[in-house]
Scaffold this motif. Structure first.
Motif, PDB file in Angstrom:
ATOM      1  N   GLY A 174       0.727  -1.445   0.045  1.00 39.87           N
ATOM      2  CA  GLY A 174       0.114   0.169  -0.259  1.00 39.87           C
ATOM      3  C   GLY A 174       0.973   1.565  -0.123  1.00 39.87           C
ATOM      4  N   ASP A 175       1.850   1.361   1.348  1.00 39.31           N
ATOM      5  CA  ASP A 175       2.741   2.095   0.604  1.00 39.31           C
ATOM      6  C   ASP A 175       3.287   2.904  -0.620  1.00 39.31           C
ATOM      7  OD1 ASP A 175       1.915   2.610   3.772  1.00 39.31           O
ATOM      8  OD2 ASP A 175       4.402   2.373   4.241  1.00 39.31           O
ATOM      9  N   LEU A 176       4.114   1.688  -0.871  1.00 38.72           N
ATOM     10  CA  LEU A 176       5.258   2.009  -2.190  1.00 38.72           C
ATOM     11  C   LEU A 176       4.279   2.090  -3.218  1.00 38.72           C
ATOM     12  CD1 LEU A 176       8.022  -1.204  -1.557  1.00 38.72           C
ATOM     13  CD2 LEU A 176       8.184   1.235  -1.231  1.00 38.72           C
ATOM     14  N   THR A 177       2.782   1.615  -3.277  1.00 40.81           N
ATOM     15  CA  THR A 177       2.114   2.291  -4.252  1.00 40.81           C
ATOM     16  C   THR A 177       1.542   3.361  -4.401  1.00 40.81           C
ATOM     17  OG1 THR A 177       0.258   0.851  -4.100  1.00 40.81           O
ATOM     18  CG2 THR A 177       1.533  -0.536  -5.357  1.00 40.81           C
ATOM     19  N   ALA A 178       1.232   3.906  -3.010  1.00 44.85           N
ATOM     20  CA  ALA A 178       0.923   4.857  -3.337  1.00 44.85           C
ATOM     21  C   ALA A 178       2.106   6.451  -2.969  1.00 44.85           C
ATOM     22  CB  ALA A 178       0.140   5.267  -1.589  1.00 44.85           C
ATOM     23  N   GLU A 179       3.031   5.613  -2.985  1.00 49.15           N
ATOM     24  CA  GLU A 179       3.724   6.419  -3.105  1.00 49.15           C
ATOM     25  C   GLU A 179       4.620   6.893  -4.959  1.00 49.15           C
ATOM     26  OE1 GLU A 179       7.899   5.691  -0.987  1.00 49.15           O
ATOM     27  OE2 GLU A 179       6.455   5.418   0.809  1.00 49.15           O
ATOM     28  N   LEU A 180       4.123   5.849  -5.094  1.00 44.51           N
ATOM     29  CA  LEU A 180       4.907   6.026  -6.924  1.00 44.51           C
ATOM     30  C   LEU A 180       3.463   6.443  -7.994  1.00 44.51           C
ATOM     31  CD1 LEU A 180       6.103   1.566  -6.574  1.00 44.51           C
ATOM     32  CD2 LEU A 180       7.705   4.070  -7.966  1.00 44.51           C
ATOM     33  N   LYS A 181       2.425   6.411  -7.281  1.00 49.38           N
ATOM     34  CA  LYS A 181       0.777   6.846  -7.766  1.00 49.38           C
ATOM     35  C   LYS A 181       0.887   6.026  -8.432  1.00 49.38           C
ATOM     36  CE  LYS A 181       1.670  11.628  -7.232  1.00 49.38           C
ATOM     37  NZ  LYS A 181       3.018  11.593  -6.186  1.00 49.38           N
ATOM     38  N   LEU A 182       0.903   4.530  -8.363  1.00 50.47           N
ATOM     39  CA  LEU A 182       0.575   3.555  -9.155  1.00 50.47           C
ATOM     40  C   LEU A 182      -0.841   2.666  -8.643  1.00 50.47           C
ATOM     41  CD1 LEU A 182       4.043   2.124 -10.633  1.00 50.47           C
ATOM     42  CD2 LEU A 182       1.164   3.464 -12.121  1.00 50.47           C
ATOM     43  N   ASN A 183      -0.873   3.232  -7.182  1.00 47.18           N
ATOM     44  CA  ASN A 183      -2.318   2.585  -6.540  1.00 47.18           C
ATOM     45  C   ASN A 183      -3.192   2.397  -7.379  1.00 47.18           C
ATOM     46  OD1 ASN A 183      -4.724   2.028  -4.571  1.00 47.18           O
ATOM     47  ND2 ASN A 183      -3.113   1.779  -3.163  1.00 47.18           N
ATOM     48  N   ASP A 184      -3.403   2.558  -8.120  1.00 41.65           N
ATOM     49  CA  ASP A 184      -4.936   2.043  -8.812  1.00 41.65           C
ATOM     50  C   ASP A 184      -4.489   1.289 -10.189  1.00 41.65           C
ATOM     51  OD1 ASP A 184      -7.037   2.956  -6.851  1.00 41.65           O
ATOM     52  OD2 ASP A 184      -6.740   4.804  -7.666  1.00 41.65           O
ATOM     53  N   ARG A 185      -3.242   1.261 -10.857  1.00 36.74           N
ATOM     54  CA  ARG A 185      -3.242   0.434 -11.454  1.00 36.74           C
ATOM     55  C   ARG A 185      -3.212  -1.048 -11.200  1.00 36.74           C
ATOM     56  NH1 ARG A 185      -0.414   4.952 -15.000  1.00 36.74           N
ATOM     57  NH2 ARG A 185      -1.212   3.034 -16.265  1.00 36.74           N
ATOM     58  N   LYS A 198      -4.366  -0.841   4.922  1.00 35.66           N
ATOM     59  CA  LYS A 198      -3.218  -0.508   4.685  1.00 35.66           C
ATOM     60  C   LYS A 198      -2.934  -0.294   3.622  1.00 35.66           C
ATOM     61  CE  LYS A 198      -2.204  -4.591   8.204  1.00 35.66           C
ATOM     62  NZ  LYS A 198      -1.948  -5.267   9.096  1.00 35.66           N
ATOM     63  N   LEU A 199      -3.389  -1.536   2.789  1.00 34.39           N
ATOM     64  CA  LEU A 199      -4.155  -0.954   1.178  1.00 34.39           C
ATOM     65  C   LEU A 199      -3.633   0.258   0.405  1.00 34.39           C
ATOM     66  CD1 LEU A 199      -4.545  -4.909   0.337  1.00 34.39           C
ATOM     67  CD2 LEU A 199      -2.756  -3.863   0.009  1.00 34.39           C
ATOM     68  N   LYS A 200      -4.576   0.641   1.549  1.00 35.39           N
ATOM     69  CA  LYS A 200      -4.840   1.699   1.069  1.00 35.39           C
ATOM     70  C   LYS A 200      -5.825   2.849  -0.449  1.00 35.39           C
ATOM     71  CE  LYS A 200      -0.326   3.760   1.823  1.00 35.39           C
ATOM     72  NZ  LYS A 200      -1.066   4.236   3.368  1.00 35.39           N
ATOM     73  N   ARG A 201      -6.617   1.236  -0.222  1.00 36.89           N
ATOM     74  CA  ARG A 201      -7.804   1.095  -1.138  1.00 36.89           C
ATOM     75  C   ARG A 201      -9.564   1.242  -1.133  1.00 36.89           C
ATOM     76  NH1 ARG A 201      -5.865  -1.938  -5.836  1.00 36.89           N
ATOM     77  NH2 ARG A 201      -8.177  -2.024  -7.094  1.00 36.89           N
ATOM     78  N   GLN A 202      -9.788   2.092  -1.404  1.00 41.74           N
ATOM     79  CA  GLN A 202     -11.487   2.142  -1.215  1.00 41.74           C
ATOM     80  C   GLN A 202     -12.380   0.072  -1.655  1.00 41.74           C
ATOM     81  OE1 GLN A 202     -13.308   4.583   0.759  1.00 41.74           O
ATOM     82  NE2 GLN A 202     -10.968   5.020   0.691  1.00 41.74           N
ATOM     83  N   THR A 203     -11.727  -0.209  -2.083  1.00 43.27           N
ATOM     84  CA  THR A 203     -12.291  -1.753  -2.982  1.00 43.27           C
ATOM     85  C   THR A 203     -10.619  -2.326  -3.489  1.00 43.27           C
ATOM     86  OG1 THR A 203     -14.213  -0.587  -4.236  1.00 43.27           O
ATOM     87  CG2 THR A 203     -13.497  -2.693  -4.871  1.00 43.27           C
ATOM     88  N   ILE A 204     -11.399  -3.972  -2.938  1.00 37.64           N
ATOM     89  CA  ILE A 204      -9.927  -4.493  -3.484  1.00 37.64           C
ATOM     90  C   ILE A 204     -10.785  -5.250  -3.751  1.00 37.64           C
ATOM     91  CG2 ILE A 204      -8.824  -6.453  -2.319  1.00 37.64           C
ATOM     92  CD1 ILE A 204      -8.653  -4.407  -0.377  1.00 37.64           C
ATOM     93  N   ASP A 205      -9.524  -5.631  -4.835  1.00 39.52           N
ATOM     94  CA  ASP A 205      -9.964  -6.334  -6.254  1.00 39.52           C
ATOM     95  C   ASP A 205     -10.573  -7.448  -5.413  1.00 39.52           C
ATOM     96  OD1 ASP A 205      -9.723  -4.304  -8.681  1.00 39.52           O
ATOM     97  OD2 ASP A 205      -8.091  -3.999  -7.879  1.00 39.52           O
ATOM     98  N   LEU A 206     -10.207  -8.059  -5.440  1.00 38.94           N
ATOM     99  CA  LEU A 206     -10.024 -10.105  -4.855  1.00 38.94           C
ATOM    100  C   LEU A 206     -10.401 -10.244  -3.763  1.00 38.94           C
ATOM    101  CD1 LEU A 206     -10.488 -13.531  -5.672  1.00 38.94           C
ATOM    102  CD2 LEU A 206      -8.377 -13.451  -6.341  1.00 38.94           C
ATOM    103  N   MET A 207     -10.957 -10.901  -2.686  1.00 42.44           N
ATOM    104  CA  MET A 207     -10.338 -10.934  -0.965  1.00 42.44           C
ATOM    105  C   MET A 207     -11.070 -12.547  -1.275  1.00 42.44           C
ATOM    106  SD  MET A 207     -10.137  -9.953   1.578  1.00 42.44           S
ATOM    107  CE  MET A 207     -10.207  -8.370   2.150  1.00 42.44           C
ATOM    108  N   GLN A 208      -9.793 -13.361  -0.970  1.00 43.67           N
ATOM    109  CA  GLN A 208      -9.822 -14.334  -1.079  1.00 43.67           C
ATOM    110  C   GLN A 208      -9.794 -15.465   0.931  1.00 43.67           C
ATOM    111  OE1 GLN A 208      -6.776 -15.737  -4.755  1.00 43.67           O
ATOM    112  NE2 GLN A 208      -6.109 -13.646  -3.487  1.00 43.67           N
TER     113      GLN A 208
END
Length: 310
Positions: free
Chosen positions: A101-112, A137-147
């Protein structure tokens, strides 16, 4: 090691794909280089995913120090540049969700990326609390896949997952395990429950899933994610010091990692395989398995026979 096709090589590869193209791959073209990244459809929606993703067990369980996180940041950046998408995590994997979550947010790729994580606890409220923590933690409003991780309290959690999907908090539901002994139970759930994904172990030497689980998932229209593709490194130890067979080039295989991964993704029931790595060179090598030709059934047998003979 080269993994980017020139335009001439790409066109030649398409012309020569032969039996590999019989699997009806979809190719996406990314950046200024002609990249051929095989994608497969999620049966329940038709959404396409690249066939090679990224696992995060152990590799992403690091602290906050820049020196620890820098290689992982480069892995994520390169993955997105090459057209990779699926990242698999779990609360079981220590700090992996937070780091991703931290790294994808820093890279501004969280939604990619396509974020897949898991619920790994017992009890309805405990599961809800854990999944809410994963969202944070993942800094998302929606998780693509929850298992449901390793089928722990799966009946309880699967009900919650279906409610969350209806509410738009997750996009897909799934179940997972990593041992052959769980395959029969996974198959039973795939046949009896309305799940979007099933994740399990499968490799060129560990082929229990070929008996019936892969077929069951395909027949029921359930997407398949494969873990343990390298048998925790045992496959590399088995071929240490050995050269690739000359015919591996017939399937655009340039490394042992691609040999092992192409065997998996050449099975048309497989949607995505998730080798883990914290090394950019290994990531590029792994993603290269999603390029070029795939073995047909005769090629798959040749690969199995070669491994059995070493």
């Amino acid at each position: 090691m080269k993994h980017i096709f020139s335009r001439r090589e790409a066109l030649a590869g398409l012309a020569a794909a032969g039996a590999g193209l019989a699997l009806n791959p979809v190719f996406s073209f990314a950046s200024n280089d002609l990249k051929m990244i095989l994608e497969r459809k999620i049966p329940s929606t038709g959404e396409r995913l690249p066939v090679v993703g990224l696992g995060s067990w152990q590799q992403f369980d690091v602290g906050t120090a820049a020196a620890e996180r820098a290689p992982l940041k480069e892995v994520l950046k390169k993955m997105q540049e090459m057209g990779g998408k699926v990242i698999d995590a779990s609360p079981m994997y220590g700090r992996a969700e937070q780091v991703i979550g931290d790294l994808t947010a820093e890279l501004k790729l969280n939604d990619r990326f396509f974020f897949a994580t898991k619920v790994w606890t017992t009890g309805k409220q405990e599961g809800i609390d854990q999944m809410n923590a994963s969202l944070r933690k993942l800094k998302r409003q929606t998780i693509d896949l929850m298992q449901v991780h390793n089928l722990q309290d799966w009946e309880t959690h699967l009900k919650t997952l279906k409610d969350w999907k209806a509410a738009g908090k997750i996009r897909y539901t799934g179940i997972t395990h990593y041992t052959d002994a769980a395959h029969s139970k996974l198959e039973q759930i795939v046949k009896s429950e309305n799940v979007d994904f099933v994740q399990f172990n499968y490799s060129i030497r560990s082929r229990n899933a070929e008996k019936s689980l892969l077929k069951a998932a395909k027949d029921k229209g359930v997407a398949v994610i494969i873990n343990e593709p390298f048998e925790q490194g045992a496959l590399f130890r088995a071929v240490k010091g050995k050269e690739l067979p000359a015919w591996a080039g017939d399937y655009d295989i340039r490394s042992w990692a691609q040999f092992f991964l192409k065997y998996i993704i050449s099975h048309d029931a497989v949607t995505c395989v998730i080798p883990g790595t914290s090394d950019v060179k290994h990531l590029v090598d792994n993603l290269g398995a999603g390029e070029g030709r795939l073995p047909d059934e005769a090629g798959r047998k040749k690969m199995r026979d070669w491994m059995a003979g070493i």
